[in-house]
Design a protein around this motif. Sequence first.
Motif, PDB file in Angstrom:
ATOM      1  N   GLU A 246       0.839  -1.204   0.000  1.00 28.67           N
ATOM      2  CA  GLU A 246       0.000   0.000   0.000  1.00 28.67           C
ATOM      3  C   GLU A 246       0.870   1.248   0.000  1.00 28.67           C
ATOM      4  O   GLU A 246       0.630   2.189  -0.765  1.00 28.67           O
ATOM      5  CB  GLU A 246      -0.929   0.011   1.219  1.00 28.67           C
ATOM      6  CG  GLU A 246      -1.814   1.245   1.261  1.00 28.67           C
ATOM      7  CD  GLU A 246      -2.548   1.407   2.589  1.00 28.67           C
ATOM      8  OE1 GLU A 246      -3.249   2.431   2.742  1.00 28.67           O
ATOM      9  OE2 GLU A 246      -2.408   0.533   3.476  1.00 28.67           O
TER      10      GLU A 246
ATOM     11  N   THR B 133       2.563   1.761  -3.342  1.00 27.99           N
ATOM     12  CA  THR B 133       1.606   2.229  -4.351  1.00 27.99           C
ATOM     13  C   THR B 133       1.295   3.699  -4.155  1.00 27.99           C
ATOM     14  O   THR B 133       1.305   4.487  -5.112  1.00 27.99           O
ATOM     15  CB  THR B 133       0.322   1.387  -4.272  1.00 27.99           C
ATOM     16  OG1 THR B 133       0.650   0.005  -4.470  1.00 27.99           O
ATOM     17  CG2 THR B 133      -0.694   1.817  -5.317  1.00 27.99           C
TER      18      THR B 133
ATOM     19  N   GLU C 200      -0.624  -8.036  -8.404  1.00 22.68           N
ATOM     20  CA  GLU C 200      -1.894  -7.324  -8.614  1.00 22.68           C
ATOM     21  C   GLU C 200      -2.687  -7.218  -7.312  1.00 22.68           C
ATOM     22  O   GLU C 200      -2.588  -8.091  -6.451  1.00 22.68           O
ATOM     23  CB  GLU C 200      -2.704  -8.032  -9.702  1.00 22.68           C
ATOM     24  CG  GLU C 200      -2.039  -8.050 -11.062  1.00 22.68           C
ATOM     25  CD  GLU C 200      -1.697  -6.661 -11.594  1.00 22.68           C
ATOM     26  OE1 GLU C 200      -2.262  -5.670 -11.092  1.00 22.68           O
ATOM     27  OE2 GLU C 200      -0.857  -6.567 -12.502  1.00 22.68           O
ATOM     28  N   PRO C 201      -3.445  -6.133  -7.132  1.00 26.58           N
ATOM     29  CA  PRO C 201      -3.695  -5.071  -8.123  1.00 26.58           C
ATOM     30  C   PRO C 201      -2.630  -3.977  -8.134  1.00 26.58           C
ATOM     31  O   PRO C 201      -2.761  -2.999  -8.860  1.00 26.58           O
ATOM     32  CB  PRO C 201      -5.030  -4.499  -7.649  1.00 26.58           C
ATOM     33  CG  PRO C 201      -4.956  -4.612  -6.152  1.00 26.58           C
ATOM     34  CD  PRO C 201      -4.235  -5.920  -5.894  1.00 26.58           C
ATOM     35  N   TYR C 202      -1.586  -4.133  -7.316  1.00 31.22           N
ATOM     36  CA  TYR C 202      -0.642  -3.030  -7.090  1.00 31.22           C
ATOM     37  C   TYR C 202       0.142  -2.667  -8.350  1.00 31.22           C
ATOM     38  O   TYR C 202       0.324  -1.489  -8.659  1.00 31.22           O
ATOM     39  CB  TYR C 202       0.298  -3.399  -5.939  1.00 31.22           C
ATOM     40  CG  TYR C 202      -0.440  -3.787  -4.693  1.00 31.22           C
ATOM     41  CD1 TYR C 202      -1.027  -2.827  -3.882  1.00 31.22           C
ATOM     42  CD2 TYR C 202      -0.601  -5.137  -4.344  1.00 31.22           C
ATOM     43  CE1 TYR C 202      -1.725  -3.193  -2.735  1.00 31.22           C
ATOM     44  CE2 TYR C 202      -1.294  -5.505  -3.206  1.00 31.22           C
ATOM     45  CZ  TYR C 202      -1.858  -4.527  -2.403  1.00 31.22           C
ATOM     46  OH  TYR C 202      -2.563  -4.890  -1.285  1.00 31.22           O
ATOM     47  N   THR C 203       0.601  -3.684  -9.075  1.00 31.32           N
ATOM     48  CA  THR C 203       1.375  -3.391 -10.286  1.00 31.32           C
ATOM     49  C   THR C 203       0.551  -2.567 -11.263  1.00 31.32           C
ATOM     50  O   THR C 203       1.049  -1.598 -11.855  1.00 31.32           O
ATOM     51  CB  THR C 203       1.850  -4.695 -10.948  1.00 31.32           C
ATOM     52  OG1 THR C 203       2.843  -5.300 -10.118  1.00 31.32           O
ATOM     53  CG2 THR C 203       2.454  -4.419 -12.324  1.00 31.32           C
ATOM     54  N   GLN C 204      -0.720  -2.931 -11.426  1.00 33.15           N
ATOM     55  CA  GLN C 204      -1.551  -2.197 -12.370  1.00 33.15           C
ATOM     56  C   GLN C 204      -1.802  -0.770 -11.901  1.00 33.15           C
ATOM     57  O   GLN C 204      -1.806   0.173 -12.698  1.00 33.15           O
ATOM     58  CB  GLN C 204      -2.880  -2.930 -12.580  1.00 33.15           C
ATOM     59  CG  GLN C 204      -3.736  -2.352 -13.700  1.00 33.15           C
ATOM     60  CD  GLN C 204      -2.997  -2.292 -15.037  1.00 33.15           C
ATOM     61  OE1 GLN C 204      -2.265  -3.200 -15.404  1.00 33.15           O
ATOM     62  NE2 GLN C 204      -3.182  -1.196 -15.766  1.00 33.15           N
ATOM     63  N   ILE C 205      -2.003  -0.583 -10.594  1.00 30.23           N
ATOM     64  CA  ILE C 205      -2.256   0.765 -10.067  1.00 30.23           C
ATOM     65  C   ILE C 205      -1.011   1.628 -10.207  1.00 30.23           C
ATOM     66  O   ILE C 205      -1.084   2.810 -10.586  1.00 30.23           O
ATOM     67  CB  ILE C 205      -2.719   0.680  -8.594  1.00 30.23           C
ATOM     68  CG1 ILE C 205      -4.042  -0.082  -8.497  1.00 30.23           C
ATOM     69  CG2 ILE C 205      -2.863   2.079  -8.006  1.00 30.23           C
ATOM     70  CD1 ILE C 205      -4.461  -0.397  -7.072  1.00 30.23           C
TER      71      ILE C 205
ATOM     72  N   GLN D 257      -0.672   2.663 -13.746  1.00 31.27           N
ATOM     73  CA  GLN D 257      -1.578   3.762 -14.060  1.00 31.27           C
ATOM     74  C   GLN D 257      -0.986   5.104 -13.626  1.00 31.27           C
ATOM     75  O   GLN D 257      -1.107   6.113 -14.338  1.00 31.27           O
ATOM     76  CB  GLN D 257      -2.935   3.539 -13.388  1.00 31.27           C
ATOM     77  CG  GLN D 257      -3.745   2.399 -13.984  1.00 31.27           C
ATOM     78  CD  GLN D 257      -4.961   2.057 -13.139  1.00 31.27           C
ATOM     79  OE1 GLN D 257      -5.217   2.674 -12.105  1.00 31.27           O
ATOM     80  NE2 GLN D 257      -5.711   1.057 -13.588  1.00 31.27           N
TER      81      GLN D 257
ATOM     82  N   GLU E 221      -6.779   2.847  -5.827  1.00 29.57           N
ATOM     83  CA  GLU E 221      -6.475   3.001  -7.256  1.00 29.57           C
ATOM     84  C   GLU E 221      -6.624   4.440  -7.736  1.00 29.57           C
ATOM     85  O   GLU E 221      -6.432   4.724  -8.929  1.00 29.57           O
ATOM     86  CB  GLU E 221      -7.385   2.095  -8.086  1.00 29.57           C
ATOM     87  CG  GLU E 221      -8.855   2.452  -8.077  1.00 29.57           C
ATOM     88  CD  GLU E 221      -9.616   1.828  -6.901  1.00 29.57           C
ATOM     89  OE1 GLU E 221     -10.856   1.891  -6.915  1.00 29.57           O
ATOM     90  OE2 GLU E 221      -8.961   1.278  -5.988  1.00 29.57           O
TER      91      GLU E 221
END
Length: 985
Positions: A674, A677, A707-712, A715, A814
Amino acid sequence: MLKVNGWSSRWASLLLLCLAVCSLITPAVTVKHENFKTCDQSGFCKRNRAYADTALATSNWASPYSLDAASVKFEKGILTGIVSKKIATTGETVRLPLTVAFYESGTARVTIDEERRQKGDIELRHGSKAKKQRYNEAEKWAVVGGTSVSTGAAASKDAEAGTTKIVYGPASIFEAVIRHAPFGVDFKRDGETQIKFNDQGMLNMEHWRPKVDKPVAEKKEGEEDVAAEADAEDEGTWWDESFGGNTDSKPRGPEAVAMDITFPGYQHVYGVAEHAGPLSLKESRGGDGKYSEPYRLYNSDVFEYEMDSPMTLYGAIPFMQAQKKDSTVGVFWLNAAETWIDVTKSTTAANPLSFGIGSSVTTQTHWISETGLLDVFVFLGPKPQDVIGAYSELTGYTQLPQQFAIAYHQCRWNYVTDDDVKDVDRKFDRYNIPYDVIWLDIEYTEGKKYFTWDPMTFPDPLGMNKQLDEHERKLVAIIDPHIKNEANYPIVEELKSKDLAVHNKDDNIYEGWCWPGSSYWIDCFSPKGREWWKGLFRYDKFKGTAKNVFIWNDMNEPSVFNGPETTMPKDNLHHGHWEHRDLHNINGMTLVNATYEALLARDKSEDKHHVRPFVLTRSFYSGSQRLGAMWTGDNQAAWPHLEASIPMVLSMGVSGFPFAGADVGGFFGNPSKELLTRWYQAGAFYPFFRGHAHIDTRRREPYLAGEPYTQIITQALRLRYSLLPAWYTAFHEASVSGAPIVRPNYYVHPGDEKGFDIDDQLYLGSYGLLAKPVTKEGQEGQDIYLADKEKYFDYFDFWTYEGPGTVTVAAPLETIPLLMQGGHIFPRRDRPRRSSGLMRYDPFTLVVVLGHSGDAEGTLYLDDGESFDFEAGASIHRRFSFVGATSTLMSEDLAAAAAAAPSKKAKDYLKLMEKVRVEKIIIVNAPAAWKGKEEVEISEGLDGESAAARKVTLDWHPKEAGKAAWAVVRDPGVRIGGGWKIGFA
């Protein structure tokens, strides 16, 4: 980059790490206060704080400094005179030459020197010499412009008795009222006093005196000690001073300079970076919520630094500005020595019966430097951009970097092999994560010898660089100022044989300890030293480097593991026999200056197309902004460090060095997913955006988060890349005006007193993009303060907010809380790419955000993003304006003068950009009257070309609950560099 668990193949380095580093490792990461002085442990600071206490506690205190009225002369914008200091204990009078200069820029400058020091040297041991005069070369390094003497400044005939008054500045709205006895200066704007020098009587210049060895009286048995005279000075630290087992010899004796500077009616002061505290500086004389120590400026390797502290850090910018409603003023204390600054505040009611209503807060500051001149520049505003702009004109504007430098940088201590680098590079591509630069820390070298590669782990650096270059990516390698003292190392042999290293107090080469073990330090104050350093970076000398390799200068405070306060002894000697104490805070900048020049000169074949150097520095001073970027040093993977990074970066911006950032994720420790991110989301709004980590931390490249951290995280990175045109334009504005790249509330809204201490949200450039990254664990909503009665819209879904006041924005993991202020137009590039270089010819999206007025405006600056061709006009600079009354959007040229007679480089660049177009225009808060209109009319040729008008489709989207209406023009077919008009009505 203090690295606490490094390993060396050499026994000496093992010993070094045990002695200098291992003792620093603690279960809880915390600063070791005992390694750094307090004011009471710094002789000159303690003396001057005591002097201030005496001045404040004595009801009839009179400063012993007076200006001889008969000596005052004013000619061609410069006032000169003699300030006399009377020594109560001896009756001696010390003469101090005064110069007050008034510049065309509206800046004033007050300088006081010491007459007795102006000639000659002091003989030291072994026949060497130290300068007798006060250090007077800080200007040589820090000041590059803005000192044209004013032709309009004039002496006023209505000065009161005992004063001299000079009127100056634009329309003669500024005044300097110079008091003769006691000496002081009041600076006024429009008749109102804004800044006062020596108002509290704390001016103190410790004059030169010969050392007299006083005999120690033999005390007979039964006799009492003879009491010292009540007014005698404390001589205990005049001629030498010890701390932490080191003794500092002081051949020149006491020579501190100090003065109080008062900002009447100003409650908030900012600047004097770098410190890990709030943007609005706290009081420093103790009490609830206040510091008990002054702010210290003494560039130091303060690993594991603590939050909310006036402790010194890695850099020093002695520039302060004060803010009250619709008024900003500032001072620049040009002194390169160790400096302490006390901040206190007092409240004065409008009248005794007002019960605090209409009260006014005044900020008093007390500046204390160990050596040098008293040399202060004064800026009378009235706007924040006036003050910062005038300071930037003096010390130099921010370098316009290459575009890659403002994209994302991937770093850790250390990528261990060239295969490791290539693997990380490939994995970013595999996961479709953009990045531009990968970094190498000290382990790439052979045995910590700079300008070498470890043959076992980096056997093919050119092959590594070639792979990076295929996707327009760069490599940054670390080069520190300490040179390993080892036989058969050609670099150190040259350093010694050419006598280019810093000397010790005995005028022999200085030896200290750093990462390589026994080391010598390049003296970049020496012209010969800088010239030699420049030659080390040539491709044929630093083999394995290529045109896509750039440099990181670390440890340049300088950091010396076995030195006092982990730095160089103050009695070391530099070029010109200046002591290190005189110029310590400039030391880091001299190295970066030499490295910058080296990158320009590294290959003669590139003379016709020089690329702009990129250099990152940890240590800095006023003027370092001309040369590259900085970062906030060795932070920790902890939420308070993420939170502190925002005011620290904002402080750098208003201190004139906006190309700043913090290590994303934290250098020490392992962040939770967290925290990592959220840190990437915050880092997307640092001007310098780099992920970095200590050697003992777990690998944390974004693709490893899962995931979901890599995608966030991806972004957040793509948001940064999408907004690169806006970032680059903001950098360009900084490079010509000094404007901060990310801006605090007070800078954008200088009339809003409620926002003067807000430092957890920021505006990007002049675009009205307002971000408030989440910096607390588990937080899923963010309160954002809106200073004005304007409409704001969520960047992602156009949810509508309105000020003034605080609004709450949803912020699940996100989401980055990011608002768009009505009245602005900003550019984007929305196609995802692997690196910024691959975006060079991509089309643009223009986002038009309409507020209450229905009008909007914004700019775009473009050039090739790498060379100096922009200096010959090879650029595009457009203003976009939307006029609500006529519903028209226009593009006009901001560089029309240059376009009238374009250079060959300008013509070539414009030809390259001919096909670069606007692919989309988004209008947020689109008027309801547009509903049902399916077309817009486009007229081109506003720059003189001929083109027929045509119509294209308009997509209109109605309001939803809480969200603004919006419209889209897709593929309008207009060039980004052309003149055009689009009619929506």
